[in-house]
Motif scaffolding. Structure first.
Motif, PDB file in Angstrom:
ATOM      1  N   ILE A   1      54.726  13.285  46.374  1.00  0.00           N
ATOM      2  CA  ILE A   1      53.912  12.943  45.126  1.00  0.00           C
ATOM      3  C   ILE A   1      54.658  11.977  44.187  1.00  0.00           C
ATOM      4  N   SER A   2      54.094  11.081  43.686  1.00  0.00           N
ATOM      5  CA  SER A   2      54.864   9.781  42.947  1.00  0.00           C
ATOM      6  C   SER A   2      55.083  10.044  41.512  1.00  0.00           C
ATOM      7  N   VAL A   3      56.065  10.156  40.950  1.00  0.00           N
ATOM      8  CA  VAL A   3      56.189  10.380  39.612  1.00  0.00           C
ATOM      9  C   VAL A   3      56.797   9.199  39.163  1.00  0.00           C
TER      10      VAL A   3
ATOM     11  N   GLY B   1      55.247  11.107  34.114  1.00  0.00           N
ATOM     12  CA  GLY B   1      54.487  11.859  34.738  1.00  0.00           C
ATOM     13  C   GLY B   1      53.783  11.369  36.089  1.00  0.00           C
ATOM     14  N   LYS B   2      52.821  12.340  36.758  1.00  0.00           N
ATOM     15  CA  LYS B   2      52.427  11.711  38.038  1.00  0.00           C
ATOM     16  C   LYS B   2      51.675  10.391  37.851  1.00  0.00           C
ATOM     17  N   VAL B   3      51.740   9.836  39.075  1.00  0.00           N
ATOM     18  CA  VAL B   3      50.797   8.430  39.224  1.00  0.00           C
ATOM     19  C   VAL B   3      49.632   9.237  40.062  1.00  0.00           C
ATOM     20  N   ASP B   4      48.471   8.766  39.383  1.00  0.00           N
ATOM     21  CA  ASP B   4      47.150   9.075  39.705  1.00  0.00           C
ATOM     22  C   ASP B   4      46.629   8.269  40.879  1.00  0.00           C
TER      23      ASP B   4
ATOM     24  N   GLU C   1      51.221   7.348  30.812  1.00  0.00           N
ATOM     25  CA  GLU C   1      51.883   8.606  30.388  1.00  0.00           C
ATOM     26  C   GLU C   1      52.647   8.612  29.264  1.00  0.00           C
TER      27      GLU C   1
ATOM     28  N   GLN D   1      58.592  17.914  47.474  1.00  0.00           N
ATOM     29  CA  GLN D   1      57.272  17.471  47.381  1.00  0.00           C
ATOM     30  C   GLN D   1      57.110  15.885  46.415  1.00  0.00           C
ATOM     31  N   ALA D   2      58.130  15.977  45.681  1.00  0.00           N
ATOM     32  CA  ALA D   2      57.773  14.659  44.593  1.00  0.00           C
ATOM     33  C   ALA D   2      59.379  13.676  44.418  1.00  0.00           C
TER      34      ALA D   2
ATOM     35  N   MET E   1      60.648  10.404  41.944  1.00  0.00           N
ATOM     36  CA  MET E   1      60.361   9.570  40.753  1.00  0.00           C
ATOM     37  C   MET E   1      60.968   8.299  40.518  1.00  0.00           C
TER      38      MET E   1
END
Length: 147
Positions: free
Chosen positions: A5-7, A42-45, A57, A85-86, A88
């Motif tokens: 997950i890209s943050v 926050g997370k990249v959509d 964000e 999982q992530a 940043m």
């Protein structure tokens, strides 16, 4: 293997040219991180560029617009590992419009002096953010040191 997950996070400073203070945000959730400090972001959509995600964000969370500066170099291409999982990516950012307010996910914002590393490191940071904070302090110290 599952894709990370890209943050994105913003190291919002008073000045990109000569950073003296850093804006930090205190989380309200999830319970294990409530009351701990972090970089806002926050997370990249899906389909969104990381820099666009950071602008979005910071507007949603703090009500501000920023000019992005350099990205803080991370130990891996995906960014700073947050968990299994992530990851940043963190950019320096300078306010261009708005007054920061804790609008989402935070109950308090604080400007901390980058000239006083103990003040910055003395905050209870989310554990995954602490290595990023240390790298940021080193980068700012190197930038302000005479050559």
């Amino acid at each position: 293997m599952t894709e990370l997950i890209s943050v994105v996070g913003g190291a919002v400073v008073d000045s990109l040219a000569d950073p003296r203070t850093l804006l930090v945000a205190r989380r309200t959730a999830p319970p294990q991180f409530a009351g701990m400090w972090e970089f806002p972001g926050g997370k990249v959509d899906p389909g969104e560029a990381p820099d666009q995600a950071l602008h979005r964000e910071l507007l949603e969370e703090l009500g501000v617009e920023v000019r992005l500066g350099p990205e803080l170099p991370a130990p891996a291409p995906a960014g700073w590992p947050l968990n299994g999982q992530a990851a940043m990516r963190v950019w320096f950012a300078e306010l261009t419009a708005g007054t920061p307010q804790p609008l989402e996910d935070h109950d308090q914002l604080r400007w901390v002096a980058l000239t006083d590393p103990e003040d910055v490191l003395g905050l209870p940071w989310i554990p995954a953010d602490l290595p990023i904070v240390e790298a940021l302090l080193a980068a700012v110290s190197a930038q302000s040191s005479p050559n």
